[in-house]
Design an enzyme around this catalytic site. Structure first.
Site, PDB file in Angstrom:
ATOM      1  N   LYS A  69       1.918   7.187 -33.234  1.00  0.00           N
ATOM      2  CA  LYS A  69       2.276   7.959 -32.071  1.00  0.00           C
ATOM      3  C   LYS A  69       1.735   7.332 -30.797  1.00  0.00           C
ATOM      4  CE  LYS A  69       1.478  12.042 -34.917  1.00  0.00           C
ATOM      5  NZ  LYS A  69       0.502  13.104 -35.218  1.00  0.00           N
ATOM      6  N   GLY A  70       0.753   6.454 -30.982  1.00  0.00           N
ATOM      7  CA  GLY A  70       0.006   5.956 -29.822  1.00  0.00           C
ATOM      8  C   GLY A  70       0.831   5.295 -28.746  1.00  0.00           C
TER       9      GLY A  70
ATOM     10  N   GLU B 102       3.399  -1.514 -29.155  1.00  0.00           N
ATOM     11  CA  GLU B 102       2.176  -0.918 -29.700  1.00  0.00           C
ATOM     12  C   GLU B 102       1.251  -0.488 -28.553  1.00  0.00           C
ATOM     13  OE1 GLU B 102       0.610   0.588 -31.786  1.00  0.00           O
ATOM     14  OE2 GLU B 102      -0.287  -0.684 -33.326  1.00  0.00           O
ATOM     15  N   ASP B 103       0.390   0.490 -28.823  1.00  0.00           N
ATOM     16  CA  ASP B 103      -0.538   0.931 -27.768  1.00  0.00           C
ATOM     17  C   ASP B 103      -1.650  -0.086 -27.533  1.00  0.00           C
ATOM     18  OD1 ASP B 103      -1.713   1.455 -30.245  1.00  0.00           O
ATOM     19  OD2 ASP B 103      -2.287   3.519 -29.789  1.00  0.00           O
TER      20      ASP B 103
ATOM     21  N   ASP C 286      -6.164  -4.243 -31.846  1.00  0.00           N
ATOM     22  CA  ASP C 286      -7.604  -4.257 -32.089  1.00  0.00           C
ATOM     23  C   ASP C 286      -7.901  -5.379 -33.092  1.00  0.00           C
ATOM     24  OD1 ASP C 286     -10.181  -2.953 -31.793  1.00  0.00           O
ATOM     25  OD2 ASP C 286      -9.886  -2.040 -33.746  1.00  0.00           O
TER      26      ASP C 286
ATOM     27  N   ASP D 263      -5.389   8.053 -28.846  1.00  0.00           N
ATOM     28  CA  ASP D 263      -6.087   9.270 -29.279  1.00  0.00           C
ATOM     29  C   ASP D 263      -7.451   8.981 -29.888  1.00  0.00           C
ATOM     30  OD1 ASP D 263      -5.035   8.042 -31.735  1.00  0.00           O
ATOM     31  OD2 ASP D 263      -5.729   9.876 -32.712  1.00  0.00           O
TER      32      ASP D 263
ATOM     33  N   ARG E 104      -4.284  12.232 -26.051  1.00  0.00           N
ATOM     34  CA  ARG E 104      -3.086  11.427 -25.785  1.00  0.00           C
ATOM     35  C   ARG E 104      -2.434  11.793 -24.450  1.00  0.00           C
ATOM     36  NH1 ARG E 104      -1.834   8.881 -30.706  1.00  0.00           N
ATOM     37  NH2 ARG E 104      -2.177  10.106 -32.587  1.00  0.00           N
TER      38      ARG E 104
HETATM   39  P1  IMP Z   1      -5.605  -2.724 -35.600  1.00  0.00           P
HETATM   40  O1  IMP Z   1      -4.811  -2.720 -36.853  1.00  0.00           O
HETATM   41  O2  IMP Z   1      -7.087  -2.873 -35.882  1.00  0.00           O
HETATM   42  O3  IMP Z   1      -5.150  -3.708 -34.556  1.00  0.00           O
HETATM   43  O4  IMP Z   1      -5.520  -1.252 -35.043  1.00  0.00           O
HETATM   44  C1  IMP Z   1      -4.675  -0.864 -34.085  1.00  0.00           C
HETATM   45  C2  IMP Z   1      -4.643   0.647 -34.011  1.00  0.00           C
HETATM   46  O5  IMP Z   1      -5.963   1.207 -34.026  1.00  0.00           O
HETATM   47  C3  IMP Z   1      -4.039   1.074 -32.700  1.00  0.00           C
HETATM   48  O6  IMP Z   1      -2.655   1.228 -32.814  1.00  0.00           O
HETATM   49  C4  IMP Z   1      -4.731   2.385 -32.430  1.00  0.00           C
HETATM   50  O7  IMP Z   1      -4.067   3.459 -33.060  1.00  0.00           O
HETATM   51  C5  IMP Z   1      -6.088   2.226 -33.069  1.00  0.00           C
HETATM   52  N1  IMP Z   1      -7.077   1.835 -32.059  1.00  0.00           N
HETATM   53  C6  IMP Z   1      -7.737   0.657 -31.962  1.00  0.00           C
HETATM   54  N2  IMP Z   1      -8.581   0.654 -30.923  1.00  0.00           N
HETATM   55  C7  IMP Z   1      -8.444   1.862 -30.332  1.00  0.00           C
HETATM   56  C8  IMP Z   1      -9.058   2.471 -29.181  1.00  0.00           C
HETATM   57  O8  IMP Z   1      -9.907   1.902 -28.462  1.00  0.00           O
HETATM   58  N3  IMP Z   1      -8.645   3.731 -28.891  1.00  0.00           N
HETATM   59  C9  IMP Z   1      -7.714   4.400 -29.628  1.00  0.00           C
HETATM   60  N4  IMP Z   1      -7.116   3.877 -30.693  1.00  0.00           N
HETATM   61  C10 IMP Z   1      -7.487   2.616 -31.058  1.00  0.00           C
HETATM   62 MG    MG Z   2      -4.587   6.055 -32.912  1.00  0.00          MG
END
Ligand code: IMP
Ligand code: MG
Length: 196
Positions: free
Chosen positions: A48-49, A104-105, A108, A164, A170
């Site tokens: 949803k982000g 994507e939001d 990370d 979130d 959000r």
């Molecule tokens: P990744 O697979 O580690 O790149 O994770 C990405 C997902 O983790 C994002 O789509 C977010 O939903 C969540 N995420 C990572 N960092 C943050 C943050 O600082 N705030 C909120 N959500 C985050």
């Molecule tokens: Mg999230």
């Protein structure tokens, strides 16, 4: 903290105001419009982000675009992603031979997009690019290039504008750093969380 809104009390700092976000999203829309001239990309919103960012971004793109939505879940503590990804909602249509832009939001560790990118390439997308509102490169554990990003952020947990913590925040118009006191006692509970 600001605007008299209760949710702002849980933030330590504002990183990006609504005006700065609008400006960053407008610039990204212009770049995508230039880069995809003569084409009709499929824009895939990762729920949803990315939903708030996505709905602003598509209105800054002057091209015929098609919209699709996917939802995934990640496992583990709620301010960290473990990289174990489970598909909750798939695309409605084939993307065979299409130019796909995954929206994507925040990137990370990069594991979520690594999984989704490979999945969509295996389904025959003719091109695949990543558009992320925020990029947290210091946290990357898998190689993942973000083709379009509005802002880089340091290693802090941020919320607002779609992002979130435990499904809350959000609807904040700005993006800020969530105070660690909010999640200090709730980490590492091992629960499955709907992500994005
Ligand atoms: P990744 O697979 O580690 O790149 O994770 C990405 C997902 O983790 C994002 O789509 C977010 O939903 C969540 N995420 C990572 N960092 C943050 C943050 O600082 N705030 C909120 N959500 C985050
Ligand atoms: Mg999230």
């Amino acid at each position: 903290m600001e605007n008299g809104r209760n949710l702002y009390k849980d933030l330590d700092q504002i990183f990006f105001t609504a005006e700065e976000l609008k400006d960053g999203v407008r610039k990204m829309g212009e770049r995508i419009t230039r880069d995809y001239q003569g084409r009709k990309p499929v824009m895939v919103c990762i729920l949803k982000g990315a939903s708030v960012f996505f709905s602003d971004l598509i209105r800054e793109i002057d091209l015929p675009v098609e919209l699709e939505f996917m939802a995934v879940a990640s496992y583990g503590a709620t301010t960290k992603s473990t990289g174990e990804v489970r598909l909750l909602k798939d695309l409605d249509r084939s993307i065979q031979g299409r130019d796909v832009i995954l929206v994507e939001d925040i990137v990370d560790s990069g594991k979520t997009l690594y999984y989704l990118k490979n999945l969509l390439i295996s389904r025959g997308a003719s091109s695949m690019r990543i558009a992320a509102l925020l990029d947290k490169p210091s946290r990357r554990t898998v190689p993942m290039t973000v083709d379009y990003s509005c802002f880089e952020v340091p290693d802090a947990f941020v919320v607002g504008y779609g992002l979130d913590y435990n499904q809350v925040y959000r609807n904040l118009p700005d993006i800020g750093v969530l105070s660690p006191r909010i999640y200090a006692n709730q980490e590492d509970d091992g629960e499955t969380s709907t992500h994005c």
